[in-house]
Design an enzyme around this catalytic site. Structure first.
Site, PDB file in Angstrom:
ATOM      1  N   PRO A  89      38.968  33.276  78.587  1.00 32.83           N
ATOM      2  CA  PRO A  89      39.357  32.299  79.611  1.00 32.83           C
ATOM      3  C   PRO A  89      38.893  32.532  81.033  1.00 32.83           C
ATOM      4  O   PRO A  89      38.474  31.717  81.772  1.00 32.83           O
ATOM      5  CB  PRO A  89      40.986  31.861  79.954  1.00 32.83           C
ATOM      6  CG  PRO A  89      41.309  33.508  78.805  1.00 32.83           C
ATOM      7  CD  PRO A  89      40.777  33.607  78.154  1.00 32.83           C
ATOM      8  N   GLU A 116      47.417  40.212  74.740  1.00 31.21           N
ATOM      9  CA  GLU A 116      46.840  40.704  76.283  1.00 31.21           C
ATOM     10  C   GLU A 116      45.431  40.345  76.356  1.00 31.21           C
ATOM     11  O   GLU A 116      44.601  40.031  77.444  1.00 31.21           O
ATOM     12  CB  GLU A 116      47.071  41.289  77.161  1.00 31.21           C
ATOM     13  CG  GLU A 116      49.164  41.062  77.635  1.00 31.21           C
ATOM     14  CD  GLU A 116      49.573  39.873  77.856  1.00 31.21           C
ATOM     15  OE1 GLU A 116      48.801  39.533  78.900  1.00 31.21           O
ATOM     16  OE2 GLU A 116      50.376  38.647  77.077  1.00 31.21           O
ATOM     17  N   ARG A 154      25.255  23.478  64.434  1.00 37.61           N
ATOM     18  CA  ARG A 154      24.978  21.876  64.396  1.00 37.61           C
ATOM     19  C   ARG A 154      23.889  21.791  65.172  1.00 37.61           C
ATOM     20  O   ARG A 154      22.605  20.689  64.798  1.00 37.61           O
ATOM     21  CB  ARG A 154      25.356  20.993  64.831  1.00 37.61           C
ATOM     22  CG  ARG A 154      25.914  20.876  66.259  1.00 37.61           C
ATOM     23  CD  ARG A 154      26.721  19.719  67.098  1.00 37.61           C
ATOM     24  NE  ARG A 154      27.216  18.744  66.166  1.00 37.61           N
ATOM     25  CZ  ARG A 154      25.555  17.844  66.861  1.00 37.61           C
ATOM     26  NH1 ARG A 154      25.390  18.245  68.480  1.00 37.61           N
ATOM     27  NH2 ARG A 154      25.547  16.224  66.368  1.00 37.61           N
ATOM     28  N   ASP A 169      23.153  13.588  71.751  1.00 39.84           N
ATOM     29  CA  ASP A 169      24.165  13.798  71.940  1.00 39.84           C
ATOM     30  C   ASP A 169      25.037  13.776  73.642  1.00 39.84           C
ATOM     31  O   ASP A 169      24.113  13.806  74.619  1.00 39.84           O
ATOM     32  CB  ASP A 169      24.717  15.041  72.044  1.00 39.84           C
ATOM     33  CG  ASP A 169      24.598  14.867  70.263  1.00 39.84           C
ATOM     34  OD1 ASP A 169      24.813  14.039  69.208  1.00 39.84           O
ATOM     35  OD2 ASP A 169      24.605  15.684  69.838  1.00 39.84           O
TER      36      ASP A 169
END
Length: 266
Positions: A89, A116, A154, A169
């Protein structure tokens, strides 16, 4: 292209990569996905891969040695140079542009943390890049790795039955995609826009671009702020805004009546 995944859940990653477009890309030998479990390289009888965080505090940290050994064996498994990505993150936000760049590499490796996270020293010496799929925290990096495998897989030449699918897309041209419709033309939920049935390819292209611009303006105005629009796009966006304002004005009396009826019912 080859993608290696270092994870405590190799079976999960193999299953994710075995279905849909990515599974078809592997069957066509356009993509190869391999998984490596750091527990297999732990040196104690308990196959330990985590330890307490220095300085105290809750949670455990993934240890250097099992991960370093797994990464070493992974690097030696194929001759191509490998770009190692840690799913975190704290990493840079994954974008379509970054996906397209990764899809051009011969080989990438995805390091999935747990607990963690991973000992910072290993990240500093073994990882080339940290990526995040969003501003939230998951239990581990496996779901993020699955996202990258799908997004990158893809884009391999031949993975999609129609190469234009990727070109159209959302985000491929910096805009959100336009609405799409299928038959039947008439349904209780509404009708297919007539322009899409006209056979006029220029008009269809113009309609789709207008809808793409308008949808981006409504949902992701930050994307429009990042690009300079040409004269046609500016005119189409202005046209969309006028149409949208008229529709909002037309719906306002109906909403007001609904609100009055709700008050009466209460």
């Amino acid at each position: 292209m080859r993608i290696d995944v270092v994870t405590l859940f190799p079976d999960f990653m193999r299953q994710c990569a075995a279905v849909g477009v990515v599974g078809r890309a592997q069957q066509r030998e356009l993509l190869q996905v391999e998984a490596w479990n750091p527990r297999d390289y732990a040196t104690d009888n308990y196959r330990t891969v985590d330890g307490r965080t220095c300085g105290g505090g809750p949670g455990m940290v993934m240890l250097i040695e099992p991960l370093r050994a797994a990464l070493k064996v992974m690097r030696e498994a194929a001759p191509e140079p490998v770009h190692v990505i840690y799913l975190s993150p704290q990493g840079a936000r994954l974008t379509q542009g970054r996906v397209e760049a990764l899809a051009k590499l011969p080989r990438i490796a995805l390091l999935c943390g747990r607990y963690e996270g991973v000992d910072e020293r290993l990240l500093a010496h073994e990882v080339d890049e940290e990526l995040s799929i969003g501003d939230y925290v998951l239990s581990g990096g496996e779901l993020g790795a699955a996202v990258i495998i799908d997004a990158v897989g893809r884009l391999q030449d031949g993975a999609l039955n129609d190469a234009q699918s990727a070109e159209q897309d959302s985000f491929s041209n910096g805009l959100l995609d336009c609405p799409h419709y299928a038959r039947p033309v008439h349904d209780a939920l509404g009708d297919v826009p007539e322009v899409l049935l006209s056979g006029d390819h220029a008009a269809i292209r113009r309609w789709r671009l207008k809808q793409s611009l308008g949808r981006t303006w409504l949902r992701r105005p930050d994307l429009l702020a990042q690009r300079a629009l040409d004269a046609e796009s500016r005119a189409l966006l202005d046209e969309f805004r006028r149409e949208y304002a008229r529709e909002e004005q037309a719906q306002r009396p109906s909403r007001q009546n609904d609100a009055v009826n709700d008050d009466r019912n209460h």
